[in-house]
Design an enzyme around this catalytic site. Structure first.
Site, PDB file in Angstrom:
ATOM      1  N   HIS A 119     -14.130 -12.103  25.719  1.00 60.06           N
ATOM      2  CA  HIS A 119     -13.438 -12.833  24.639  1.00 60.06           C
ATOM      3  C   HIS A 119     -12.242 -13.621  25.209  1.00 60.06           C
ATOM      4  O   HIS A 119     -12.105 -14.820  24.957  1.00 60.06           O
ATOM      5  CB  HIS A 119     -12.974 -11.828  23.576  1.00 60.06           C
ATOM      6  CG  HIS A 119     -12.256 -12.440  22.419  1.00 60.06           C
ATOM      7  ND1 HIS A 119     -12.870 -12.704  21.213  1.00 60.06           N
ATOM      8  CD2 HIS A 119     -10.974 -12.839  22.266  1.00 60.06           C
ATOM      9  CE1 HIS A 119     -11.997 -13.254  20.376  1.00 60.06           C
ATOM     10  NE2 HIS A 119     -10.829 -13.348  21.001  1.00 60.06           N
ATOM     11  N   GLU A 120     -11.400 -12.924  25.971  1.00 60.60           N
ATOM     12  CA  GLU A 120     -10.201 -13.598  26.500  1.00 60.60           C
ATOM     13  C   GLU A 120     -10.570 -14.664  27.529  1.00 60.60           C
ATOM     14  O   GLU A 120      -9.888 -15.684  27.645  1.00 60.60           O
ATOM     15  CB  GLU A 120      -9.226 -12.578  27.108  1.00 60.60           C
ATOM     16  CG  GLU A 120      -8.708 -11.533  26.113  1.00 60.60           C
ATOM     17  CD  GLU A 120      -8.143 -12.125  24.827  1.00 60.60           C
ATOM     18  OE1 GLU A 120      -7.653 -13.271  24.844  1.00 60.60           O
ATOM     19  OE2 GLU A 120      -8.216 -11.439  23.778  1.00 60.60           O
ATOM     20  N   HIS A 147     -11.077 -17.856  25.683  1.00 56.88           N
ATOM     21  CA  HIS A 147      -9.802 -18.564  25.457  1.00 56.88           C
ATOM     22  C   HIS A 147      -9.304 -19.215  26.755  1.00 56.88           C
ATOM     23  O   HIS A 147      -8.862 -20.362  26.772  1.00 56.88           O
ATOM     24  CB  HIS A 147      -8.731 -17.572  24.975  1.00 56.88           C
ATOM     25  CG  HIS A 147      -8.901 -17.132  23.538  1.00 56.88           C
ATOM     26  ND1 HIS A 147      -8.890 -18.017  22.485  1.00 56.88           N
ATOM     27  CD2 HIS A 147      -9.054 -15.899  22.992  1.00 56.88           C
ATOM     28  CE1 HIS A 147      -9.035 -17.350  21.338  1.00 56.88           C
ATOM     29  NE2 HIS A 147      -9.152 -16.054  21.618  1.00 56.88           N
ATOM     30  N   GLU A 175     -10.699 -19.999  18.913  1.00 59.01           N
ATOM     31  CA  GLU A 175     -11.487 -18.804  18.604  1.00 59.01           C
ATOM     32  C   GLU A 175     -12.993 -19.099  18.704  1.00 59.01           C
ATOM     33  O   GLU A 175     -13.777 -18.196  19.014  1.00 59.01           O
ATOM     34  CB  GLU A 175     -11.116 -18.308  17.197  1.00 59.01           C
ATOM     35  CG  GLU A 175     -11.567 -16.901  16.888  1.00 59.01           C
ATOM     36  CD  GLU A 175     -10.774 -15.804  17.611  1.00 59.01           C
ATOM     37  OE1 GLU A 175      -9.762 -16.115  18.290  1.00 59.01           O
ATOM     38  OE2 GLU A 175     -11.176 -14.622  17.505  1.00 59.01           O
TER      39      GLU A 175
END
Lengths: 491, 491
Positions: B256-257, B260, B286
């Site tokens: 997820h990170e 980003h 997101e």
């Protein structure tokens, strides 16, 4: 709000931003990904320009003019002394000159690094000449007709002059040379052999840091290429390095940096983020790092304890007893590099840099002739020739980044450490018994109470004189070195 | 220098200082010694005040007025759009109100944390009421007679309105509820059992980060309590966490990170330290983190590869085959906490926050009644009651720190990820074959070329529409979820 309150509120924000700059420097040397360098350069330049604007803010002059100084307490007057000095300095140097020095020294560091890698001093001559010329121009602006070198020195050691240092160092040099010559003729202790696990070194080094009173809740220990201490107040971080065959490099780098860090951590918390909230000068700073490292860390009593710790950490490492360990730790060895020099020879390295840089500033020596002058002086002082520029005139970064007037503060710190050590021994007779248990509480407590906690409250010489009970002099350092090394080498 | 050059030079320094602020935040969560917190607070406040002054610098208005906009290229006009919006926003909010919001939200975070620890919403009511009232006042200043919630939303998702989100979420909610009900009636996959060495988790998580194209020469991975990504351009760092019994938490937090971070790292380098040099909105940000984590990272093809990696790292961990592993990774479980929710239920958590915060802003709901409203809505949507406030209304930090209008961007990001995923599948037919080898090159390359590299060049909706070929809609996300979970649960 009075003018003093306004001024101090402004200072507080400036100090906080200066701490941020320090944190960026720490990050750069420890955590930053390699590819971030160009962006980091812009970040630091932007922050530097904010700091410069704050330090030359014309409201500072208004506030200083409006304050009723006699009504202030001792700390208040000391704050004004620091603020006035800093504002005065910033105002005397034209902004264009300051910007040019920042730009040239930033580029010069890279050129120096390349010249050093190639052992090619000539390629560094034009750059060093420009740095010297700009720094001389700055020194002239600051000196206003007075001594230019003194004005440079004032950035690092306020209140001390080149002439005072010349007298002090002039007394040191022949005595150190005589002692060194005798030591070199005597039988040398053995050297350490074998390898030492680097993770185990880091574990023991953290234990050493704690045993010297380093407060891990307000600091941390990481590895970096060059050991350093960074930050003030509630966040003072240190770095060290490891080398599989030389654990003492790790341990004594750590103890040295803990000396610097303990000073910053130990300042009266009421001075946090004020001009009093940092070490008062480079010389006093170095007095703390050196007394931790040498007079305490390399003492027979403390090395006796360290010997046991190393046996616990590494098993049998080929040294039979604590006395032999003590002699190995304090071995005097030939070498070219200042930062690797032992306690006896270190100051000879510094003294030659002091003489050379003073001659450069006074136009008595040209940058073109610096390498030859370095090599001649080195051979005269050490008895063997410099083999390459990276072991000689190119070994230190200082001049490339415009640090002229900085070197002598290393030896002044040693002189101060000598004065403090005499007084510490006088006031704490049970010192060796404690150090033999690895307990530095009495030593570090004495240094905190007499030096560290004051931060910038007193001027550098004043704090040393108050702590040691007499005006600073090279005599205690000399007596200490003569006593220690005569006994060690049976001369 | 033209007015545009002057403006951009000013912006560049501001952006560089904003990056420094991000670095301080990262340090605080990863490296900072505990005792440094009060000093760090002052450092960040000082830097924030520098940033605020720069963002409201009246020269910005002069420069904006003097620029001949039609002469600029597309990037130049986009820069002006961002600068105008930011300056306009900063100028509409009175400085005293901005300062009060900063102070109150900074204190509120601590009060929220204590209330959460005590499961005591009542003790948080006065503080949350004050935060809401101040943020509403700010929203009114920004809205200038328009919709207050839209003005708040505009801080995070420029160009999207509450009414648009209401329509989109209104279409999502019943469909998600129906799908969820069917899944809960079907037979559930097993759960992961056993323990997984945390160092081995970190080693594999770094490999996962690299396999998703995270550039370690411009970033680093550390552990922190909450996973986050920090920084833009050449220095984008991520954090993750480990839990001995739940390695998926570590791996999917990392992926997820990395989504980003890859966005920030992948922006056209020409936009470095300009207003275009960061992700354009929270929703688009997101969309990247969620498509990396879910549509790619939790796909059958990719989990097949991950299954092999986990066997290599941990040996036999009690899962017999890749299909079972896929089902475990995508298990739909009951729970209270948004950040722990699976792909199917996550948006139900967000949608209730959106409705509740809109009602608060519109005075349709009082803070006093918020806990009851939360609990009613939760039971209606999830089918079981909230057991304590820390599992309910107090679980998220957002409202305490004044982030109102932020929550919906999470679901909007999922909607955007659905749109992008459709287009990605259309353009890259060989995707699954690659993912099955752990090769994300085609997927991340497509996202870079179609979304990431543009940074702030286009408006949020515009970049999604250009990339996916049609206006954003919730339909692709719904189809994807229905297809995936109907097949997984055989419903």
């Amino acid at each position: 709000m009075t003018a003093y309150d306004d001024l101090m509120a402004h200072q507080r924000e400036t100090q906080a931003l200066a701490q941020v700059m320090g944190r960026l420097g720490w990050d750069q040397e420890t955590m930053m990904p390699r590819g971030a360098a160009p962006q980091r350069g812009e970040e630091m330049a932007a922050l530097e320009s904010v700091l410069h604007a704050r330090r030359t803010d014309p409201r500072i002059a208004d506030w200083l003019g409006a304050i009723n100084e006699p009504k202030l307490d001792e700390a208040g007057r000391a704050n004004l002394r620091h603020i006035r000095r800093s504002f005065d300095r910033a105002s005397k140097v034209p902004a264009a000159l300051a910007a040019r020095i920042a730009r040239v020294t930033s580029e010069a560091q890279g050129i120096w690094a390349e010249a050093r890698a190639n052992d090619d001093f000539k390629s560094f001559v034009p750059t060093l000449s420009e740095v010297l010329s700009l720094k001389r121009e700055e020194g002239q602006a600051l000196a206003m007709g007075g001594d230019v070198y003194d004005a440079m020195l004032d950035d690092y050691e306020p209140g001390t002059t080149g002439a005072e240092l010349e007298a002090m160092f002039g007394a040191l040099r022949p005595e150190l040379s005589t002692l060194r010559a005798a030591v070199r003729e005597a039988e040398a202790p053995p050297r350490l052999t074998g390898t030492f696990d680097e993770n185990a070194q880091m574990k023991l080094t953290r234990q050493l840091a704690r045993s010297f009173g380093y407060d891990m809740s307000h600091g941390r220990v990481d590895k970096a290429v060059h050991p350093f201490s960074s930050g003030s107040g509630l966040d003072v971080r240190i770095t060290t390095r490891t080398n599989e065959t030389d654990p003492f490099n790790c341990f004594y780098s750590t103890i040295h940096e803990v000396g610097h860090a303990a000073y910053e951590q130990g300042i009266d918390r009421n001075y946090l983020l004020t001009p009093l909230g940092q070490g008062v000068s480079m010389g006093v700073h170095e007095s703390q790092s050196r007394i931790y490292e040498n007079q305490i860390g390399r003492s027979r009593a403390f090395t006796g304890w360290l010997f046991g710790q190393m046996k616990d950490a590494f098993g049998d490492f080929g040294v039979s007893d604590a006395e032999t360990f003590y002699r190995i730790v304090n071995r005097v060895s030939d070498g070219f590099i200042r930062t690797e020099a032992d306690e006896l020879q270190y100051n000879l390295h510094v003294l030659m840099r002091f003489d050379l840089e003073r001659a450069l500033v006074a136009h008595d020596l040209q940058v073109n002739d610096l390498e030859a002058a370095w090599n001649d002086r080195f051979e005269a002082d050490f008895g063997y020739p410099v083999d390459k520029a990276s072991n000689g005139v190119l070994q230190d970064v200082h001049w490339s980044v415009g640090l002229i007037g900085y070197f002598p503060t290393y030896s002044l710190g040693n002189v101060y450490a000598g004065c403090l050590h005499d007084a510490l021994r006088r006031d704490v007779p049970e010192l060796d018994a404690q150090l033999a248990q690895g307990d530095t509480t009495a030593a570090t407590g004495w240094l905190n109470q007499n030096v560290q906690k004051h931060g910038g409250l007193y001027e550098p010489k004043e704090v040393i004189e108050k702590a040691s009970g007499q005006p600073p002099s090279e005599s205690p350092l000399l007596s200490y070195l003569k006593g220690k090394f005569s006994e060690l080498y049976a001369i």
